[in-house]
Motif scaffolding. Structure first.
Motif, PDB file in Angstrom:
ATOM      1  N   LEU A  95       0.833  -1.201   0.000  1.00 17.44           N
ATOM      2  CA  LEU A  95       0.000   0.000   0.000  1.00 17.44           C
ATOM      3  C   LEU A  95       0.867   1.250   0.000  1.00 17.44           C
ATOM      4  N   CYS A  96       0.225   2.356  -0.337  1.00 15.42           N
ATOM      5  CA  CYS A  96       0.907   3.651  -0.405  1.00 15.42           C
ATOM      6  C   CYS A  96       0.739   4.377   0.924  1.00 15.42           C
ATOM      7  N   ARG A  97       1.845   4.806   1.537  1.00 20.75           N
ATOM      8  CA  ARG A  97       1.767   5.524   2.808  1.00 20.75           C
ATOM      9  C   ARG A  97       1.218   6.933   2.638  1.00 20.75           C
ATOM     10  N   THR A  98       1.259   7.428   1.403  1.00 19.68           N
ATOM     11  CA  THR A  98       0.800   8.800   1.165  1.00 19.68           C
ATOM     12  C   THR A  98      -0.714   8.873   0.994  1.00 19.68           C
ATOM     13  N   CYS A  99      -1.273   8.028   0.079  1.00 20.43           N
ATOM     14  CA  CYS A  99      -2.712   8.125  -0.208  1.00 20.43           C
ATOM     15  C   CYS A  99      -3.507   6.910   0.240  1.00 20.43           C
ATOM     16  N   GLY A 100      -2.843   5.861   0.705  1.00 20.06           N
ATOM     17  CA  GLY A 100      -3.541   4.675   1.182  1.00 20.06           C
ATOM     18  C   GLY A 100      -3.944   3.695   0.100  1.00 20.06           C
ATOM     19  N   HIS A 101      -3.529   3.916  -1.157  1.00 18.60           N
ATOM     20  CA  HIS A 101      -3.888   3.012  -2.254  1.00 18.60           C
ATOM     21  C   HIS A 101      -3.312   1.618  -2.021  1.00 18.60           C
ATOM     22  N   ARG A 102      -4.158   0.606  -2.242  1.00 23.86           N
ATOM     23  CA  ARG A 102      -3.728  -0.793  -2.138  1.00 23.86           C
ATOM     24  C   ARG A 102      -3.685  -1.374  -3.546  1.00 23.86           C
ATOM     25  N   ILE A 103      -2.593  -2.026  -3.877  1.00 27.19           N
ATOM     26  CA  ILE A 103      -2.434  -2.543  -5.235  1.00 27.19           C
ATOM     27  C   ILE A 103      -3.215  -3.848  -5.372  1.00 27.19           C
ATOM     28  N   GLU A 104      -4.232  -3.831  -6.260  1.00 28.71           N
ATOM     29  CA  GLU A 104      -5.104  -4.981  -6.453  1.00 28.71           C
ATOM     30  C   GLU A 104      -4.912  -5.594  -7.832  1.00 28.71           C
ATOM     31  N   CYS A 105      -5.384  -6.819  -7.983  1.00 26.28           N
ATOM     32  CA  CYS A 105      -5.370  -7.500  -9.277  1.00 26.28           C
ATOM     33  C   CYS A 105      -6.415  -6.850 -10.181  1.00 26.28           C
ATOM     34  N   PRO A 106      -6.107  -6.612 -11.446  1.00 26.24           N
ATOM     35  CA  PRO A 106      -7.095  -6.016 -12.346  1.00 26.24           C
ATOM     36  C   PRO A 106      -8.255  -6.962 -12.681  1.00 26.24           C
ATOM     37  N   SER A 107      -8.074  -8.278 -12.453  1.00 28.77           N
ATOM     38  CA  SER A 107      -9.113  -9.255 -12.833  1.00 28.77           C
ATOM     39  C   SER A 107      -9.800  -9.905 -11.647  1.00 28.77           C
ATOM     40  N   CYS A 108      -9.247  -9.740 -10.445  1.00 23.82           N
ATOM     41  CA  CYS A 108      -9.797 -10.391  -9.258  1.00 23.82           C
ATOM     42  C   CYS A 108      -9.941  -9.386  -8.126  1.00 23.82           C
ATOM     43  N   SER A 109     -10.853  -9.674  -7.206  1.00 24.81           N
ATOM     44  CA  SER A 109     -10.982  -8.833  -6.022  1.00 24.81           C
ATOM     45  C   SER A 109      -9.997  -9.321  -4.965  1.00 24.81           C
ATOM     46  N   ALA A 110      -8.730  -9.181  -5.272  1.00 22.28           N
ATOM     47  CA  ALA A 110      -7.665  -9.660  -4.390  1.00 22.28           C
ATOM     48  C   ALA A 110      -6.472  -8.727  -4.498  1.00 22.28           C
ATOM     49  N   TRP A 111      -5.750  -8.590  -3.392  1.00 24.13           N
ATOM     50  CA  TRP A 111      -4.520  -7.814  -3.415  1.00 24.13           C
ATOM     51  C   TRP A 111      -3.435  -8.594  -4.141  1.00 24.13           C
ATOM     52  N   LEU A 112      -2.539  -7.861  -4.770  1.00 23.67           N
ATOM     53  CA  LEU A 112      -1.385  -8.505  -5.382  1.00 23.67           C
ATOM     54  C   LEU A 112      -0.329  -8.770  -4.304  1.00 23.67           C
ATOM     55  N   VAL A 113       0.269  -9.940  -4.372  1.00 25.64           N
ATOM     56  CA  VAL A 113       1.281 -10.358  -3.401  1.00 25.64           C
ATOM     57  C   VAL A 113       2.660 -10.023  -3.951  1.00 25.64           C
ATOM     58  N   GLU A 114       3.466  -9.383  -3.139  1.00 23.11           N
ATOM     59  CA  GLU A 114       4.827  -9.062  -3.579  1.00 23.11           C
ATOM     60  C   GLU A 114       5.705 -10.310  -3.502  1.00 23.11           C
ATOM     61  N   HIS A 115       6.413 -10.562  -4.596  1.00 26.59           N
ATOM     62  CA  HIS A 115       7.419 -11.638  -4.649  1.00 26.59           C
ATOM     63  C   HIS A 115       8.768 -10.967  -4.913  1.00 26.59           C
ATOM     64  N   ARG A 116       9.483 -10.687  -3.847  1.00 28.02           N
ATOM     65  CA  ARG A 116      10.710  -9.907  -3.985  1.00 28.02           C
ATOM     66  C   ARG A 116      11.816 -10.708  -4.655  1.00 28.02           C
ATOM     67  N   PHE A 117      11.806 -12.040  -4.489  1.00 30.15           N
ATOM     68  CA  PHE A 117      12.823 -12.845  -5.169  1.00 30.15           C
ATOM     69  C   PHE A 117      12.754 -12.617  -6.678  1.00 30.15           C
ATOM     70  N   ARG A 118      11.542 -12.452  -7.205  1.00 34.81           N
ATOM     71  CA  ARG A 118      11.351 -12.286  -8.653  1.00 34.81           C
ATOM     72  C   ARG A 118      11.132 -10.829  -9.050  1.00 34.81           C
ATOM     73  N   GLN A 119      11.077  -9.934  -8.057  1.00 35.78           N
ATOM     74  CA  GLN A 119      10.859  -8.508  -8.304  1.00 35.78           C
ATOM     75  C   GLN A 119       9.556  -8.256  -9.074  1.00 35.78           C
ATOM     76  N   GLU A 120       8.459  -8.837  -8.544  1.00 38.81           N
ATOM     77  CA  GLU A 120       7.172  -8.645  -9.211  1.00 38.81           C
ATOM     78  C   GLU A 120       6.040  -8.827  -8.220  1.00 38.81           C
ATOM     79  N   LEU A 121       4.865  -8.355  -8.628  1.00 45.66           N
ATOM     80  CA  LEU A 121       3.625  -8.558  -7.876  1.00 45.66           C
ATOM     81  C   LEU A 121       2.811  -9.633  -8.584  1.00 45.66           C
ATOM     82  N   GLN A 122       2.160 -10.508  -7.828  1.00 41.07           N
ATOM     83  CA  GLN A 122       1.421 -11.624  -8.437  1.00 41.07           C
ATOM     84  C   GLN A 122       0.084 -11.820  -7.746  1.00 41.07           C
ATOM     85  N   CYS A 123      -0.933 -12.166  -8.554  1.00 35.49           N
ATOM     86  CA  CYS A 123      -2.228 -12.585  -8.016  1.00 35.49           C
ATOM     87  C   CYS A 123      -2.213 -14.102  -7.855  1.00 35.49           C
TER      88      CYS A 123
END
Length: 749
Positions: free
Chosen positions: A457-485
């Motif tokens: 989420l964004c500390r400035t505006c509170g935006h939570r990064i969600e999947c464009p196709s699902c009602s789910a948050w994207l999970v950060e995978h730092r090993f792969r440097q990407e967000l995944q549903c």
């Protein structure tokens, strides 16, 4: 398993059709039932029920199975005259399906409210099995060398290689003889070698039942004798093998397996959760029977699937170990079934035909007339109730095998012993890890959450990064440097700035996943050799086997993992297990949340102290007074499960009642809701039946499909299949809206 399953009786199928008559062919398509075809001249004596055939269908050719006439339903409501029927084109060169399999398909279809063709598709899942099997050119020595052939040292070397009589391919011969391929082919042209085209699908090696397993304890011997006796007598008999972790359940059911293989041509099926199909299990099987079994799961390649399917059909594959789909293989003479880790929720199929492999395995054994063993350290409530009612014979193992003893269990109250800010390991667990590593022993940390963090989420505006196709948050995978549903698989790079307010360096990861735990562990214990085991890092069985071998060999000090680490592994030097968030599975209000969490934590705790060194398990919890945590600490799982039974029975919840989920989905929310309201208007009104919904599903959108759910709750004596079938058929949904019926739902998302 319902009483309906155990009391099932089906009539024998009819004999083969006469020439010029009609025959029913079931196709692996979602039709209402079999289609009628004409029996051509010259094929009448071969078209027996169960024969796999090729037939014309809408301008193409399709593979189907000649179906017994006791089947329910027909694809067409009317019967065409014989002269208008298309003829069966050919019989596929594979053994016909046995009556036990055709009955099983009919039973699964009726119970799950799926079409027979949809169930048959799982039996015909390897299209390559119905074509010609590839061959490769081999060479062997001719019985007599031709007169006048010119011999050279190179040719003599080739003949020496082939002197053992074993046919070989030209490259192998050339390599062994130290010559070129041309020398081999020259000898063949001269008549000194015989060319043989041999199938690439070689027979599987046969298990050796004369090999002896390890010496069994008294209670192991008693359980093994009961299973062996049932196999020797033959006939359907279900067992519950209830043994604590490390008690040697595998060796016990291996004895039943060995007994079943004594009779010529018999076959055995062992079902395991896919992630539990470990290299260690396969090594134990090979040590006991001298060969590896035939393996069946989603990672097996197409060529090997073809070989396995055909070998099962011919009876050449004596032992099959596989995931739930192995239930639908065309066994020729099934004599014994085991369902290992029968409590595991992955046995529930959530796509296509919705079935539970544990329950269907009992039906499969009933149809085949053979014993079935359901094995677990933490049996499911459904299985326990069947055992309480006398439907299953109970075999208990309450001692760990050999010198191993159960580990010491302790709870860490995270309210009193909180971790440092920004970390996830309590001071107590950190100290225990330090002491364990200092003693030269191994540590396992369990957190059933993949990735680095479940929310960004964004500390400035509170935006939570969600999947464009699902009602789910994207999970950060730092090993792969990407967000995944984790629902639809959508992936995108981690953004440098907030997508909403465009603030840079304002995105923050919230909550821990195993990758974040790895970061903390490597910072705290920099000298320790640490690895992460999840479905993201273990991409194939070979990768998993390599890591397991490293752990067992003492080449890793700390293992961090999700549920993949809980499945039957034996690590002699692993003495400490830390459960990072023991409360995780208790959230969300799922019917089986408490039962499932208890089972999972017992399994992961069972990895500690499985050899001479005693083990210790620490459960980090913000609610250590919860009944699940208390059951683990006291070791009184029976009392916990008794309380679960009482709560379910009070409200007529499974297995003391029945649930049926109706899941509605489509691209337009208004259309989905409209169908749901139409179903609600015509819902059956019957004593002992309650219906709720339509209501938005907890996961209201998946893969762009909006989802609503309805739930039918019925008393145990009510036959829900016909009730639901009649209800759903009263509504004609829009073509864009899909209605899915789940008998005995396990997921409520």
């Amino acid at each position: 398993m319902s009483q309906q399953a155990l009391n099932l009786g089906i009539e024998e199928p009819p004999q083969a059709e006469e020439a010029g008559a009609r025959v029913q062919v079931l196709l692996p398509l979602p039709l209402a039932g079999p289609l009628d075809y004409r029996v051509p001249d010259g094929m009448a004596n071969q078209l027996e029920p169960g024969a796999v055939v090729e037939v014309p269908l809408s301008g193409r050719k399709a593979i189907g199975v000649v179906w017994p006439k006791n089947t329910s339903g027909k694809a067409s409501g009317k019967t065409l005259p014989l002269k208008k029927l298309k003829p069966v084109e050919r019989i596929i060169d594979v053994p016909p399906f046995g009556t036990d399999l055709t009955r099983f398909v009919d039973w699964v279809s009726a119970y799950t409210l799926s079409s027979q063709g949809a169930v048959l598709r799982m039996c015909l899942s390897v299209p390559a099995a119905f074509g010609d099997v590839p061959v490769k050119r081999h060479y062997a020595c001719a019985s007599v060398l031709p007169d006048g052939i010119r011999m050279t040292p190179a040719r003599e070397a080739v003949l020496k290689v082939l002197a053992d009589g074993k046919p070989r391919m030209a490259p192998e011969i050339a390599s062994l003889a130290g010559v070129s391929d041309g020398v081999v082919r020259g000898l063949a042209d001269a008549g000194a070698l015989v060319a043989l085209d041999i199938s690439v699908d070689q027979p599987y090696p046969q298990p050796d039942t004369n090999l002896k397993g390890p010496k069994l304890s008294g209670e192991q011997t008693e359980a093994a004798e009961a299973i062996r006796g049932a196999v020797w007598e033959g006939g359907f008999k279900p067992f519950l093998l209830d043994g604590i972790t490390g008690s040697g359940k595998t060796e016990v059911y291996f004895e039943g397996l060995a007994e079943a293989l004594q009779e010529k041509g018999t076959q055995v099926l062992v079902l395991v959760p896919e992630i539990a199909l470990t290299s260690q299990w396969l090594e134990r099987f090979e040590a006991r029977f001298g060969v590896t079994p035939v393996v069946w799961h989603s990672e097996v390649g197409q060529a090997e699937r073809r070989r396995a399917w055909r070998a099962v059909a011919t009876g050449d594959a004596r032992v099959v170990v596989g995931a739930r789909s192995a239930l639908f293989l065309p066994f020729k003479k099934l004599a014994f079934i085991t369902v290992d880790e029968e409590h595991d929720p992955s046995f529930k199929q959530e796509e296509g035909v919705l079935y539970h492999a544990r329950d269907m395995a009992v039906v499969r054994a009933m149809q085949a007339g053979c014993p079935v063993v359901l094995a677990s350290a933490t049996p499911s409530l459904e299985t326990q109730v069947n055992a309480d009612e006398g439907k299953y014979q109970v075999l208990k193992l309450r001692e760990r095998h050999g010198v191993a003893v159960l580990p010491e269990m302790r709870a860490v109250d995270m309210r009193a012993e909180p971790p440092e800010a920004g970390t996830w390991l309590s001071p107590i667990l950190v100290r225990e890890i330090e002491e364990t590593l200092a003693a030269g022993e191994q540590v396992m940390l369990f957190l059933n959450r993949r990735g680095y963090a479940p929310l960004t989420l964004c500390r400035t505006c509170g935006h939570r990064i969600e999947c464009p196709s699902c009602s789910a948050w994207l999970v950060e995978h730092r090993f792969r440097q990407e967000l995944q549903c984790h629902h639809c698989g959508h992936m995108e790079p981690i953004p440098e700035a907030c997508p909403t307010c465009e603030s840079k360096e304002s995105l923050v990861a919230c909550g821990p996943g195993v990758e974040r735990l790895f970061e903390e562990v490597t910072r705290r214990f920099s000298e320790a050799r640490t690895s992460v085991m999840t479905s993201d890092t273990m991409m194939s069985p070979s990768q998993t086997a390599a890591v397991v071998k490293e752990i067992a060999g003492g080449h890793l000090d700390i293992v961090i993992g999700t549920q993949i680490v809980t499945k039957g592994y034996h690590f002699p030097n692993l003495t400490l297990v830390g459960v990072v968030d023991a409360d995780l599975g208790l959230r969300g209000g799922d019917l089986r949340a408490g039962e499932r969490t208890y089972q999972q934590l017992v399994q992961v705790a069972g990895r500690a102290g499985r050899a001479e060194k005693p083990g210790k398990v620490l459960l980090q919890s913000y609610e250590p007074e919860h009944p699940v945590v208390q059951a683990l600490l006291t070791g009184d799982g029976d009392a916990f499960m008794a309380a679960e039974k009482a709560a379910r029975a009070q409200y007529h919840m499974p297995p003391y009642g029945k649930l049926v989920a109706i899941i509605l989905s489509g691209p337009e929310m208004a259309e989905v809701l409209e169908v749901g309201r139409a179903l609600a208007k015509v819902a059956p009104v019957e004593h002992g039946v309650d219906i709720v919904g339509p209501a938005p599903a907890p996961m209201v959108r998946i893969r762009g499909q909006h989802r609503f759910r309805m739930l039918l709750h019925a008393k145990k004596h009510i036959k829900v299949q016909q009730l639901v079938r009649n209800w759903v058929l009263r509504v004609k949904p829009k073509s864009s809206v899909r209605i899915k019926v789940d008998i005995d739902p396990y997921s409520f998302m």
